[in-house]
Design a protein around this motif. Structure first.
Motif, PDB file in Angstrom:
ATOM      1  N   GLU A 196      13.867   7.471   3.060  1.00  0.00           N
ATOM      2  CA  GLU A 196      12.504   7.900   3.382  1.00  0.00           C
ATOM      3  C   GLU A 196      12.045   9.019   2.449  1.00  0.00           C
ATOM      4  O   GLU A 196      10.913   9.003   1.946  1.00  0.00           O
ATOM      5  N   LEU A 197      12.910  10.001   2.215  1.00  0.00           N
ATOM      6  CA  LEU A 197      12.523  11.116   1.349  1.00  0.00           C
ATOM      7  C   LEU A 197      12.351  10.655  -0.094  1.00  0.00           C
ATOM      8  O   LEU A 197      11.394  11.057  -0.777  1.00  0.00           O
ATOM      9  N   ALA A 198      13.249   9.802  -0.572  1.00  0.00           N
ATOM     10  CA  ALA A 198      13.165   9.341  -1.962  1.00  0.00           C
ATOM     11  C   ALA A 198      11.849   8.611  -2.214  1.00  0.00           C
ATOM     12  O   ALA A 198      11.153   8.878  -3.208  1.00  0.00           O
ATOM     13  N   LEU A 199      11.488   7.703  -1.320  1.00  0.00           N
ATOM     14  CA  LEU A 199      10.257   6.940  -1.535  1.00  0.00           C
ATOM     15  C   LEU A 199       9.017   7.796  -1.293  1.00  0.00           C
ATOM     16  O   LEU A 199       7.977   7.583  -1.932  1.00  0.00           O
ATOM     17  N   ALA A 200       9.096   8.763  -0.386  1.00  0.00           N
ATOM     18  CA  ALA A 200       7.953   9.657  -0.173  1.00  0.00           C
ATOM     19  C   ALA A 200       7.671  10.467  -1.438  1.00  0.00           C
ATOM     20  O   ALA A 200       6.514  10.569  -1.886  1.00  0.00           O
ATOM     21  N   GLU A 201       8.714  11.038  -2.036  1.00  0.00           N
ATOM     22  CA  GLU A 201       8.514  11.806  -3.273  1.00  0.00           C
ATOM     23  C   GLU A 201       7.984  10.914  -4.394  1.00  0.00           C
ATOM     24  O   GLU A 201       7.112  11.325  -5.173  1.00  0.00           O
ATOM     25  N   PHE A 202       8.500   9.696  -4.470  1.00  0.00           N
ATOM     26  CA  PHE A 202       8.078   8.787  -5.541  1.00  0.00           C
ATOM     27  C   PHE A 202       6.600   8.430  -5.410  1.00  0.00           C
ATOM     28  O   PHE A 202       5.828   8.524  -6.380  1.00  0.00           O
ATOM     29  N   PHE A 203       6.175   8.042  -4.221  1.00  0.00           N
ATOM     30  CA  PHE A 203       4.786   7.607  -4.056  1.00  0.00           C
ATOM     31  C   PHE A 203       3.811   8.778  -4.111  1.00  0.00           C
ATOM     32  O   PHE A 203       2.667   8.611  -4.547  1.00  0.00           O
ATOM     33  N   GLN A 205       4.013  11.256  -6.120  1.00  0.00           N
ATOM     34  CA  GLN A 205       3.792  11.539  -7.539  1.00  0.00           C
ATOM     35  C   GLN A 205       3.161  10.359  -8.269  1.00  0.00           C
ATOM     36  O   GLN A 205       2.454  10.542  -9.259  1.00  0.00           O
ATOM     37  N   ARG A 206       3.397   9.169  -7.784  1.00  0.00           N
ATOM     38  CA  ARG A 206       2.823   7.987  -8.443  1.00  0.00           C
ATOM     39  C   ARG A 206       1.339   7.829  -8.104  1.00  0.00           C
ATOM     40  O   ARG A 206       0.547   7.389  -8.940  1.00  0.00           O
ATOM     41  N   GLU A 315      -3.070  12.651 -14.548  1.00  0.00           N
ATOM     42  CA  GLU A 315      -4.373  12.083 -14.892  1.00  0.00           C
ATOM     43  C   GLU A 315      -4.205  10.845 -15.767  1.00  0.00           C
ATOM     44  O   GLU A 315      -3.685  10.903 -16.879  1.00  0.00           O
ATOM     45  N   GLY A 316      -4.645   9.706 -15.239  1.00  0.00           N
ATOM     46  CA  GLY A 316      -4.577   8.454 -15.989  1.00  0.00           C
ATOM     47  C   GLY A 316      -3.171   8.003 -16.298  1.00  0.00           C
ATOM     48  O   GLY A 316      -2.947   7.266 -17.270  1.00  0.00           O
ATOM     49  N   ASN A 317      -2.205   8.408 -15.490  1.00  0.00           N
ATOM     50  CA  ASN A 317      -0.807   8.072 -15.789  1.00  0.00           C
ATOM     51  C   ASN A 317      -0.068   7.780 -14.488  1.00  0.00           C
ATOM     52  O   ASN A 317       0.110   8.670 -13.654  1.00  0.00           O
ATOM     53  N   LYS A 318       0.333   6.518 -14.310  1.00  0.00           N
ATOM     54  CA  LYS A 318       1.130   6.161 -13.136  1.00  0.00           C
ATOM     55  C   LYS A 318       2.597   6.362 -13.467  1.00  0.00           C
ATOM     56  O   LYS A 318       3.148   5.690 -14.340  1.00  0.00           O
ATOM     57  N   LEU A 319       3.219   7.279 -12.774  1.00  0.00           N
ATOM     58  CA  LEU A 319       4.621   7.567 -13.062  1.00  0.00           C
ATOM     59  C   LEU A 319       5.505   6.415 -12.607  1.00  0.00           C
ATOM     60  O   LEU A 319       5.294   5.823 -11.547  1.00  0.00           O
ATOM     61  N   SER A 320       6.508   6.096 -13.406  1.00  0.00           N
ATOM     62  CA  SER A 320       7.488   5.076 -13.028  1.00  0.00           C
ATOM     63  C   SER A 320       8.660   5.741 -12.316  1.00  0.00           C
ATOM     64  O   SER A 320       8.764   6.971 -12.264  1.00  0.00           O
TER      65      SER A 320
END
Length: 529
Positions: A196-203, A205-206, A315-320
């Motif tokens: 849960e924490l890993a995906l929360a941080e990922f989304f 920032q994405r 800005e204008g950048n979707k993080l992977s």
């Protein structure tokens, strides 16, 4: 048969007395006394054999029924062995058992040590490891060498043991062994909060402009229990979970619980041995999860127009996932997690510097929470800048959505609340695992739920009288003023937002400090009368 009875004297004549009986008639002998007797003695003698009851007599039927019940009564069942109370271990044996337990073997890694089995692996455990562990490591992309050969200062030394335990779900053969069953349940208890924490941080920032509602739907689309069998099959791990069955032919209630249990436990083991970056690698590389897949997209909803800026790096950048997993903050970074802080606290918050809340409420809040913490910075300006950002973050934590959200969607505590809820769950899970070494995962889950129940989270905040600093709109302020049921969810959200802010600014140790020292989450709550 002879009957005798004593009767009190009475005035009726003896000829008026009559006796009736279902037995054969019997003669009655009376011995009258001339003088007035004190006791009258009656003797009766029955002659002849007693007659059998008629076939349709109720008494006979009842007798036969009672006799039949005696003949067919079931034998008493012996209780199962697990319900028979055993005498407690004496102090010497109990001490030996704890001292020889692998859970006390690693002083450098207390959390990892607490998730090891309570006793050493036996022959049956080693047999499974010899037969199937190489297949599991190959499917997950790990080197096939034994992890025991690594150094003692490397947590990955215990990976073989934890990987074996991760696959021993409650429906498998080895679940009867107590040390296996308990260790597996402790791993999945930890793993669910890691995911849960890993995906929360990922989304967070994405999607820097998205509210937490759609993010929760994305997370559920990826790791919801209905989709987990697909990921297990993509990594070719289904034969290790169901060695005797075809997973596709099983019904849902037989397929999903074991898969979910193994999936969570697997990430608990990976997190303990390799850390959070490896969690991202296995999620997106080994299992092949795709954040842009159609089946994990949130449902369409009316979006509020976001006119505010986001940080330059978003800005204008979707993080992977590689950007999130490999990111390391610079040496002179203001925060422990600078990019996550920027994703949760919009740059436009600087417009609130110097307002009434900043002068009136912020000093009181910082005093209650013990902020700012002492940090040894190389440059004094870094400390000053961090404290300014911390003050803005605190103001955002107390900013209710009713105040500015409709004009400025990110000027509220929602994103900080989301990450705070997840880090709070993980910190409490780690605390319970290290505190209760012999407790199975289900007991820990119940304890975790009871401690972090929403009403208790908000209650801790209210006990510090911090709910009076929450910034509401005027309409909501009037509605909440005398309605506790409306007000409590807001205090819960602020509590979690504070944990999220402390995690992004100072890291996980400060979350522990807030939870267990400032708010004292483990205090014993009185039972409601």
């Amino acid at each position: 048969m002879e009957l005798s009875s004593s009767l009190t004297p009475f005035s009726k004549k003896l000829s008026d007395i009559s006796f009736s009986s279902s037995l054969s008639p019997f003669p009655l002998q009376l011995y009258p006394q001339t003088s007035k007797p004190k006791n009258l003695r009656v003797l009766a003698v029955a002659v002849g054999p007693s007659q059998e009851l008629p076939r349709n007599s109720p008494q006979r039927l009842l007798k036969e029924l009672a006799h039949r019940k005696k003949a067919t009564a079931p034998r008493k069942k012996v209780p199962p062995k697990r319900f028979i109370l055993k005498p407690p271990l004496d102090d010497k044996k109990l001490t030996e058992r704890f001292l020889n337990s692998p859970q006390l073997s690693l002083k450098q890694f207390p959390l990892l040590s607490s998730c090891l089995p309570s006793s050493k692996l036996n022959t049956a455990d080693n047999t499974w490891i010899d037969e199937y562990l190489l297949e599991a490591k190959q499917a997950l992309g790990y080197p096939l060498e034994k992890s025991d050969e690594l150094g003692d200062d490397n947590p990955a030394k215990q990976f073989d043991t934890l990987l074996y335990l991760a696959f021993q779900h409650p429906s498998c053969d080895r679940t009867n062994a107590r040390h296996v069953r308990s260790a597996h349940s402790r791993l999945w208890f930890l793993g669910q909060y890691v995911l849960e924490l890993a995906l929360a941080e990922f989304f967070l920032q994405r999607y820097p402009r998205e509210s937490p509602g759609p993010m929760r739907e994305r997370v559920f689309g990826l790791i919801g229990k209905r989709n987990l069998p697909n990921w297990i099959k993509a990594a070719s791990l289904q034969n290790l979970i169901f060695p005797y069955d075809d997973m596709d032919k099983l019904i849902r209630k037989d397929r999903e619980p074991p898969v979910k249990s193994v999936f969570w436990a697997l990430f608990g083991a990976i997190y303990l041995c390799f850390g959070m970056p490896e969690v991202y690698h296995v999620l997106f590389e080994v299992f092949g999860m795709e954040p842009e897949a159609e089946d994990c997209q949130p449902r369409l909803r009316r979006q509020l127009e976001d006119v505010d800026y986001v940080s330059v790096e978003f800005e204008g950048n979707k993080l992977s996932w590689q950007d999130v997993a490999t990111y390391k903050p610079p040496q002179d970074a203001l925060f422990a997690h600078p990019r996550l802080f920027r994703a949760c606290v919009p740059p436009g918050m600087h417009r609130f510097r110097g307002n009434i809340w900043d002068y009136d409420s912020k000093p009181q809040v910082m005093q209650i929470l013990g902020y700012p913490l002492a940090v040894n910075d190389r440059i004094p300006e870094i400390t000053e800048a961090r404290n300014i950002e911390l003050g803005l973050g605190l103001q955002l934590c107390f900013m209710h959505p009713s105040k500015y959200k409709f004009e400025h969607p990110r000027f509220c505590f929602e994103r900080l609340e989301y990450v705070g809820q997840k880090i709070q769950d993980l910190v409490m899970a780690e605390r319970l695992l290290m505190k209760h070494l012999d407790a199975p995962g289900r007991w820990l889950q119940e304890k975790h739920r009871r401690v972090l129940m929403n009403k208790f989270c908000g209650r801790y905040l209210r006990e510090k009288y911090m709910h009076r600093f929450i910034i509401y709109s005027e309409q909501v302020q009037d509605a909440y003023e005398n309605n506790r049921r409306l007000r409590n969810p807001a205090t819960t959200a602020v509590q979690q937002a504070l944990h999220g802010l402390s995690y992004t600014v100072y890291g996980k140790p400060d979350v522990r400090r807030l939870m267990f020292e400032v708010f004292d989450f483990e205090q014993i709550q009185p039972k409601s009368v």
